[in-house]
Design a protein around this motif. Structure first.
Motif, PDB file in Angstrom:
ATOM      1  N   LYS A 111      -1.776  -6.499   4.283  1.00  0.00           N
ATOM      2  CA  LYS A 111      -0.430  -5.940   4.361  1.00  0.00           C
ATOM      3  C   LYS A 111      -0.503  -4.436   4.624  1.00  0.00           C
ATOM      4  O   LYS A 111      -1.562  -3.805   4.550  1.00  0.00           O
ATOM      5  CB  LYS A 111       0.329  -6.212   3.066  1.00  0.00           C
ATOM      6  N   ILE A 112       0.660  -3.884   4.971  1.00  0.00           N
ATOM      7  CA  ILE A 112       0.798  -2.435   5.082  1.00  0.00           C
ATOM      8  C   ILE A 112       1.026  -1.868   3.687  1.00  0.00           C
ATOM      9  O   ILE A 112       1.843  -2.380   2.919  1.00  0.00           O
ATOM     10  CB  ILE A 112       1.985  -2.058   6.006  1.00  0.00           C
ATOM     11  N   GLY A 113       0.288  -0.817   3.339  1.00  0.00           N
ATOM     12  CA  GLY A 113       0.418  -0.240   2.004  1.00  0.00           C
ATOM     13  C   GLY A 113      -0.079   1.186   1.983  1.00  0.00           C
ATOM     14  O   GLY A 113       0.219   1.972   2.898  1.00  0.00           O
ATOM     15  N   ASP A 114      -0.876   1.501   0.966  1.00  0.00           N
ATOM     16  CA  ASP A 114      -1.361   2.880   0.815  1.00  0.00           C
ATOM     17  C   ASP A 114      -2.745   3.089   1.400  1.00  0.00           C
ATOM     18  O   ASP A 114      -3.330   4.169   1.265  1.00  0.00           O
ATOM     19  CB  ASP A 114      -1.344   3.284  -0.660  1.00  0.00           C
ATOM     20  N   GLY A 115      -3.289   2.068   2.053  1.00  0.00           N
ATOM     21  CA  GLY A 115      -4.592   2.209   2.698  1.00  0.00           C
ATOM     22  C   GLY A 115      -5.764   1.845   1.818  1.00  0.00           C
ATOM     23  O   GLY A 115      -6.901   1.839   2.287  1.00  0.00           O
ATOM     24  N   SER A 116      -5.517   1.543   0.563  1.00  0.00           N
ATOM     25  CA  SER A 116      -6.600   1.179  -0.334  1.00  0.00           C
ATOM     26  C   SER A 116      -6.804  -0.325  -0.337  1.00  0.00           C
ATOM     27  O   SER A 116      -5.941  -1.083   0.106  1.00  0.00           O
ATOM     28  CB  SER A 116      -6.290   1.650  -1.754  1.00  0.00           C
ATOM     29  N   ALA A 117      -7.956  -0.731  -0.821  1.00  0.00           N
ATOM     30  CA  ALA A 117      -8.294  -2.151  -0.963  1.00  0.00           C
ATOM     31  C   ALA A 117      -8.081  -2.872   0.369  1.00  0.00           C
ATOM     32  O   ALA A 117      -8.706  -2.508   1.366  1.00  0.00           O
ATOM     33  CB  ALA A 117      -7.490  -2.787  -2.097  1.00  0.00           C
ATOM     34  N   ASP A 118      -7.191  -3.882   0.396  1.00  0.00           N
ATOM     35  CA  ASP A 118      -6.999  -4.692   1.607  1.00  0.00           C
ATOM     36  C   ASP A 118      -5.737  -4.294   2.372  1.00  0.00           C
ATOM     37  O   ASP A 118      -5.180  -5.100   3.114  1.00  0.00           O
ATOM     38  CB  ASP A 118      -6.942  -6.174   1.245  1.00  0.00           C
ATOM     39  N   THR A 119      -5.306  -3.035   2.228  1.00  0.00           N
ATOM     40  CA  THR A 119      -4.072  -2.600   2.895  1.00  0.00           C
ATOM     41  C   THR A 119      -4.371  -1.572   3.992  1.00  0.00           C
ATOM     42  O   THR A 119      -5.429  -0.937   4.006  1.00  0.00           O
ATOM     43  CB  THR A 119      -3.078  -1.978   1.898  1.00  0.00           C
ATOM     44  N   LEU A 120      -3.424  -1.427   4.895  1.00  0.00           N
ATOM     45  CA  LEU A 120      -3.468  -0.402   5.941  1.00  0.00           C
ATOM     46  C   LEU A 120      -2.288   0.539   5.753  1.00  0.00           C
ATOM     47  O   LEU A 120      -1.202   0.127   5.335  1.00  0.00           O
ATOM     48  CB  LEU A 120      -3.406  -1.039   7.332  1.00  0.00           C
ATOM     49  N   ALA A 175      -7.220   2.319   7.484  1.00  0.00           N
ATOM     50  CA  ALA A 175      -7.680   2.019   6.138  1.00  0.00           C
ATOM     51  C   ALA A 175      -8.271   3.270   5.523  1.00  0.00           C
ATOM     52  O   ALA A 175      -8.902   4.079   6.212  1.00  0.00           O
ATOM     53  CB  ALA A 175      -8.721   0.910   6.174  1.00  0.00           C
ATOM     54  N   LEU A 176      -8.057   3.427   4.218  1.00  0.00           N
ATOM     55  CA  LEU A 176      -8.652   4.548   3.491  1.00  0.00           C
ATOM     56  C   LEU A 176      -9.828   4.092   2.637  1.00  0.00           C
ATOM     57  O   LEU A 176     -10.387   4.878   1.868  1.00  0.00           O
ATOM     58  CB  LEU A 176      -7.591   5.221   2.622  1.00  0.00           C
ATOM     59  N   THR A 177     -10.197   2.821   2.830  1.00  0.00           N
ATOM     60  CA  THR A 177     -11.381   2.272   2.167  1.00  0.00           C
ATOM     61  C   THR A 177     -12.383   1.872   3.242  1.00  0.00           C
ATOM     62  O   THR A 177     -12.050   1.114   4.162  1.00  0.00           O
ATOM     63  CB  THR A 177     -11.014   1.038   1.320  1.00  0.00           C
ATOM     64  N   ALA A 178     -13.611   2.381   3.145  1.00  0.00           N
ATOM     65  CA  ALA A 178     -14.626   2.126   4.164  1.00  0.00           C
ATOM     66  C   ALA A 178     -15.305   0.782   3.932  1.00  0.00           C
ATOM     67  O   ALA A 178     -15.335   0.256   2.807  1.00  0.00           O
ATOM     68  CB  ALA A 178     -15.661   3.233   4.157  1.00  0.00           C
ATOM     69  N   ASP A 179     -15.862   0.230   5.012  1.00  0.00           N
ATOM     70  CA  ASP A 179     -16.661  -0.980   4.854  1.00  0.00           C
ATOM     71  C   ASP A 179     -18.078  -0.586   4.455  1.00  0.00           C
ATOM     72  O   ASP A 179     -18.363   0.595   4.208  1.00  0.00           O
ATOM     73  CB  ASP A 179     -16.640  -1.819   6.140  1.00  0.00           C
ATOM     74  N   ASP A 180     -19.004  -1.557   4.437  1.00  0.00           N
ATOM     75  CA  ASP A 180     -20.357  -1.265   3.945  1.00  0.00           C
ATOM     76  C   ASP A 180     -21.160  -0.403   4.920  1.00  0.00           C
ATOM     77  O   ASP A 180     -22.268   0.025   4.604  1.00  0.00           O
ATOM     78  CB  ASP A 180     -21.107  -2.559   3.640  1.00  0.00           C
ATOM     79  N   GLN A 181     -20.614  -0.143   6.135  1.00  0.00           N
ATOM     80  CA  GLN A 181     -21.277   0.739   7.082  1.00  0.00           C
ATOM     81  C   GLN A 181     -20.593   2.104   7.181  1.00  0.00           C
ATOM     82  O   GLN A 181     -20.887   2.891   8.074  1.00  0.00           O
ATOM     83  CB  GLN A 181     -21.298   0.079   8.471  1.00  0.00           C
ATOM     84  N   GLY A 182     -19.687   2.374   6.248  1.00  0.00           N
ATOM     85  CA  GLY A 182     -19.012   3.652   6.226  1.00  0.00           C
ATOM     86  C   GLY A 182     -17.927   3.796   7.283  1.00  0.00           C
ATOM     87  O   GLY A 182     -17.513   4.917   7.613  1.00  0.00           O
ATOM     88  N   ARG A 183     -17.392   2.680   7.795  1.00  0.00           N
ATOM     89  CA  ARG A 183     -16.374   2.713   8.835  1.00  0.00           C
ATOM     90  C   ARG A 183     -14.993   2.430   8.242  1.00  0.00           C
ATOM     91  O   ARG A 183     -14.828   1.504   7.444  1.00  0.00           O
ATOM     92  CB  ARG A 183     -16.687   1.695   9.931  1.00  0.00           C
ATOM     93  N   PHE A 184     -14.024   3.222   8.648  1.00  0.00           N
ATOM     94  CA  PHE A 184     -12.634   3.030   8.258  1.00  0.00           C
ATOM     95  C   PHE A 184     -11.875   2.491   9.486  1.00  0.00           C
ATOM     96  O   PHE A 184     -11.808   3.173  10.518  1.00  0.00           O
ATOM     97  CB  PHE A 184     -11.986   4.347   7.821  1.00  0.00           C
ATOM     98  N   PHE A 185     -11.338   1.290   9.375  1.00  0.00           N
ATOM     99  CA  PHE A 185     -10.566   0.759  10.502  1.00  0.00           C
ATOM    100  C   PHE A 185      -9.402   1.691  10.823  1.00  0.00           C
ATOM    101  O   PHE A 185      -8.683   2.135   9.927  1.00  0.00           O
ATOM    102  CB  PHE A 185     -10.035  -0.636  10.179  1.00  0.00           C
TER     103      PHE A 185
END
Length: 495
Positions: A423-432, A447-457
């Motif tokens: 969902k659209i939100g604050d960018g944390s966890a599973d939100t954009l 996204a404000l949360t990076a994946d395991d390669q340090g990438r933010f969608f």
């Protein structure tokens, strides 16, 4: 030629009923089956009928009509039955019979390049026929409702300038509609003012249309071939002056290719040489002798070769479609930086790797830039922008690799399924989150949360946007936005 936009109709292998009605400048490719075809009723309507196989009934009610026959089996008689088309409302003052591809040039005794005209008063029908049969006992025949025994003349036939089995130089006349047929040999065909149809036949030919809207016709896959073997013959044609702006067309309607793609599974691939001065339209599938179909063009024509300029026919559809509504143009990039442009239809464009520029044009298009920092422009229509993985559009702590959508508008949609966002939100966890940068006049969906390669969608949208329509995980989507047979959108470009 009409200045109105051309609309192409494509029938199926069934018995189709195609009524052009309000059309102004249209081509009807009916395909197989016993079809019923009717032209437009507007005072300025022009219609080209290509009935194809089957006993078709054609109502030539349009202001100006062309009846085109490319194969003997389109309208013929054999020893026991007639398989001829029936033509109604033919106007001898302005309508044309195009049988140039069959080698016929006008009226005569029905032998050689002539056709015999016979009226049957009891039936009220006029027969236009050849008395020369092919190896299967088939001979051309066309039937007109009414008496045309004295009114139909050579002036109603498409002008034919024919070559030989040797190397010919054919020059069109100064004006008018004309077909140049090279047959075998390495021929040079040159058009003039007016609308020409250039068919080089077998051998590596050089085709120049000249001014006006010209059709470059290929009647057999063997007419333009490339062989990549060490001793392979090269018999591909070169088209020197193809121009979409002049309404030029490449007619492949009888060859069975399904559309643009990676050159496999019946598709044709568009490639440009390293110098950028030659374009190839090619199949990568070879016959038993190692030959594959390929046409060469002068110049970089990646932006001009599309379903609006290359006629494939309707090889697999189960319903009648038109060039205004079809959803059958697949445009594939490479692993380099590509510039891919759609046409007026509903295009599906895949960029694959590289920093690509994708332009949808008119129509409701679907596009995926793939890997690299891509620039996406949907154009007119409701467009889908598709992301299959975080690696296609992202930023890191130090670098920006996000795609730029230049013209997002209401009615457009983004797809980011299976990326872990709900969902659209604050960018944390599973939100954009949506953020606007006034200094750059750009909106970031990120996204404000990076994946395991340090990438933010992250996807960048030109302008200020407070609401974005996006399909995320958990939303039901009944059909993948891009589904091209034989191509994995998440992988590398086909080779």
């Amino acid at each position: 030629m009409s200045t109105d936009p051309r609309v192409d109709w494509y029938g199926t292998d069934k018995d189709d009923d195609i009524d052009d009605f309000y059309g102004r400048n249209d081509l009807i490719y009916a395909g197989k089956g016993n079809d019923s075809l009717r032209g437009g009723i507007i005072d300025t309507s022009t219609t080209v009928f290509v009935g194809g196989e089957g006993r078709d009934q054609i109502d030539a009610v349009s202001h100006q009509n062309t009846l085109r026959y490319s194969l003997l089996t389109d309208s013929y008689r054999d020893a026991t039955h007639s398989h001829a088309d029936l033509i109604e409302s033919f106007d001898v003052t302005q309508d044309t019979i195009d049988v140039a591809a069959l080698g016929f040039s006008g009226l005569g005794d029905g032998h050689g390049d002539s056709l015999k005209l016979l009226y049957n008063a009891a039936q009220g029908l006029t027969y236009l026929k050849s008395f020369d049969s092919n190896a299967d006992g088939q001979r051309f025949e066309l039937v007109f409702k009414g008496d045309y025994s004295s009114s139909l003349t050579d002036a109603n036939f498409q002008t034919l300038t024919a070559g030989t089995g040797f190397n010919d130089h054919l020059q069109a006349t100064a004006s008018g509609s004309e077909t140049l047929m090279g047959y075998a040999g390495r021929d040079t065909l040159t058009g003039a003012a007016g609308q020409q149809r250039l068919d080089g036949g077998a051998g590596g030919d050089t085709l120049t249309g000249g001014a006006g809207a010209d059709d470059f016709v290929f009647s057999s896959r063997a007419d333009s071939v490339q062989n990549d073997g060490a001793q392979g013959a090269r018999g591909r044609d070169l088209i020197t002056d193809f121009s979409a702006a002049d309404a030029d067309l490449v007619d492949l309607s009888t060859l069975g290719f399904t559309g643009f793609g990676n050159g496999l599974d019946g598709t044709l691939k568009v490639t440009v040489n390293a110098a950028g001065d030659k374009t190839a339209l090619q199949s990568l599938e070879t016959d038993a002798d190692g030959n594959r179909f390929e046409i060469y063009f002068s110049g970089d024509l990646r932006a001009e070769l599309n379903r609006d300029t290359v006629i494939f026919g309707n090889t697999s559809a189960d319903k009648v479609i038109t060039s205004l509504t079809r959803d059958d143009q697949d445009i594939l990039g490479t692993d380099k930086a590509d510039h891919l442009t759609g046409g007026a239809a509903h295009d599906q464009i895949l960029g694959f790797a590289g920093d690509d520029t994708l332009v949808g044009g008119a129509g409701n298009d679907a596009m995926a830039g793939g890997l690299g920092a891509d620039t996406l422009t949907g154009g007119v229509g409701n467009d889908d922008f598709v992301f299959y993985s975080i690696g296609e559009s992202y930023r890191t702590a130090t670098e920006d690799h996000s795609d730029l959508i230049t013209d997002y508008a209401a009615g457009d949609h983004l797809f980011a399924l299976d990326l872990g966002f709900s969902k659209i939100g604050d960018g944390s966890a599973d939100t954009l989150k949506l953020d606007y940068d006034a200094a750059k006049d750009q909106t970031y969906l990120h996204a404000l949360t990076a994946d395991d390669q340090g990438r933010f969608f992250q996807v960048t949208l030109a302008g200020k946007h407070t609401d974005v329509s996006i399909a995320l995980d958990g939303l039901y989507v009944d059909q993948a936005p891009i589904e091209i047979i034989g191509v994995d959108p998440t992988g590398h470009a086909p080779v």
